[in-house]
Motif scaffolding. Structure first.
Motif, short mmCIF file in Angstrom:
data_model
loop_
_atom_site.label_atom_id
_atom_site.label_comp_id
_atom_site.label_asym_id
_atom_site.label_seq_id
_atom_site.Cartn_x
_atom_site.Cartn_y
_atom_site.Cartn_z
N GLU A 84 0.85 -1.36 0.12
CA GLU A 84 -0.11 -0.12 0.04
C GLU A 84 0.68 1.14 0.00
O GLU A 84 0.16 2.19 -0.16
CB GLU A 84 -0.80 0.05 1.17
CG GLU A 84 -1.98 -1.25 1.03
CD GLU A 84 -2.65 -1.33 2.41
OE1 GLU A 84 -2.36 -0.64 3.33
OE2 GLU A 84 -3.51 -2.09 2.52
N LYS A 85 2.15 1.15 0.04
CA LYS A 85 2.85 2.20 0.16
C LYS A 85 3.20 2.68 -1.20
O LYS A 85 3.14 2.15 -2.42
CB LYS A 85 4.36 2.04 0.73
CG LYS A 85 4.28 1.72 2.09
CD LYS A 85 5.77 1.48 2.60
CE LYS A 85 5.83 1.21 4.29
NZ LYS A 85 7.12 1.08 4.35
N GLN A 86 3.40 4.34 -1.39
CA GLN A 86 3.64 4.84 -2.53
C GLN A 86 5.32 4.77 -2.76
O GLN A 86 6.24 4.22 -1.77
CB GLN A 86 3.46 6.22 -2.35
CG GLN A 86 2.02 6.94 -2.15
CD GLN A 86 1.22 6.81 -3.47
OE1 GLN A 86 1.72 7.09 -4.49
NE2 GLN A 86 0.15 6.50 -3.30
N LEU A 87 5.82 5.14 -4.06
CA LEU A 87 7.11 4.64 -4.20
C LEU A 87 8.24 5.58 -3.40
O LEU A 87 9.14 5.15 -2.75
CB LEU A 87 7.38 5.17 -5.76
CG LEU A 87 9.19 4.94 -6.06
CD1 LEU A 87 9.65 3.45 -5.93
CD2 LEU A 87 8.83 5.53 -7.62
N ASP A 116 7.55 6.48 -0.18
CA ASP A 116 7.43 5.83 0.84
C ASP A 116 8.38 4.66 1.17
O ASP A 116 8.65 4.15 2.36
CB ASP A 116 6.19 5.72 1.73
CG ASP A 116 5.57 7.27 1.44
OD1 ASP A 116 6.25 8.12 1.64
OD2 ASP A 116 3.98 7.28 1.42
N TRP A 135 8.57 -4.90 -2.96
CA TRP A 135 7.61 -4.09 -3.66
C TRP A 135 7.36 -3.98 -4.78
O TRP A 135 6.10 -4.07 -5.43
CB TRP A 135 7.92 -2.40 -3.23
CG TRP A 135 6.99 -1.33 -3.40
CD1 TRP A 135 5.47 -1.35 -2.93
CD2 TRP A 135 6.79 -0.26 -4.47
NE1 TRP A 135 4.93 -0.32 -3.48
CE2 TRP A 135 5.69 0.13 -4.50
CE3 TRP A 135 7.76 -0.33 -5.53
CZ2 TRP A 135 5.37 1.24 -5.44
CZ3 TRP A 135 7.62 0.65 -6.52
CH2 TRP A 135 6.35 1.57 -6.34
N TRP A 162 3.69 -6.34 -7.86
CA TRP A 162 3.09 -5.85 -8.96
C TRP A 162 2.54 -6.90 -9.82
O TRP A 162 3.17 -8.08 -9.91
CB TRP A 162 3.97 -4.95 -9.92
CG TRP A 162 4.27 -3.62 -9.30
CD1 TRP A 162 3.97 -2.95 -8.10
CD2 TRP A 162 5.42 -2.93 -9.70
NE1 TRP A 162 4.62 -2.01 -8.14
CE2 TRP A 162 5.39 -1.73 -8.93
CE3 TRP A 162 6.17 -2.90 -11.03
CZ2 TRP A 162 6.39 -0.64 -9.21
CZ3 TRP A 162 7.12 -1.75 -11.14
CH2 TRP A 162 7.45 -0.92 -10.28
N ARG A 178 -4.45 10.27 -15.89
CA ARG A 178 -4.00 11.39 -15.02
C ARG A 178 -3.26 12.42 -15.72
O ARG A 178 -3.25 13.67 -15.34
CB ARG A 178 -2.67 10.57 -14.14
CG ARG A 178 -1.91 11.58 -13.09
CD ARG A 178 -1.18 10.93 -12.37
NE ARG A 178 -1.87 9.78 -11.53
CZ ARG A 178 -0.92 8.91 -10.77
NH1 ARG A 178 0.23 8.85 -10.78
NH2 ARG A 178 -1.57 8.19 -10.05
#
Length: 88
Positions: A9-12, A14, A23, A27, A44
């Motif tokens: 659930e972390k962003q890159l 973080d 991480w 994917w 986006r």
């Protein structure tokens, strides 16, 4: 006490360096998920730069710059032979 966030659930930004391989392995690399990632990226970009009330040339110029760089990279092998050489 700080809450524990799962690595998935972390962003890159973080993710710590030691957690990066795990991480990336979380994917999904199926063609459907890759197409979905491209679609999310397109929407986006479109909503941030093109679909705005007071738009400028920034959105279109970024696409054109990427196109020029891609074509230069693609044709670099032929272009490097056409450089000006200094002969003695």
């Amino acid at each position: 006490m700080a809450s524990v966030i799962r690595v998935k659930e972390k962003q890159l930004m973080d993710v710590q360096l030691g957690e990066l391989p795990s991480w990336i392995l979380m994917w999904d690399f199926t063609p459907k998920s890759i197409a979905g990632a491209f679609q999310r990226g397109y929407y986006r970009y479109y909503n941030k730069y093109v679909n705005v009330k007071k738009g400028g040339v920034a959105g279109i110029s970024m696409v054109l710059a990427a196109y020029v760089l891609f074509n230069y990279y693609r044709c670099y092998k032929e272009l490097k032979h056409e450089r000006l050489h200094k002969y003695n």
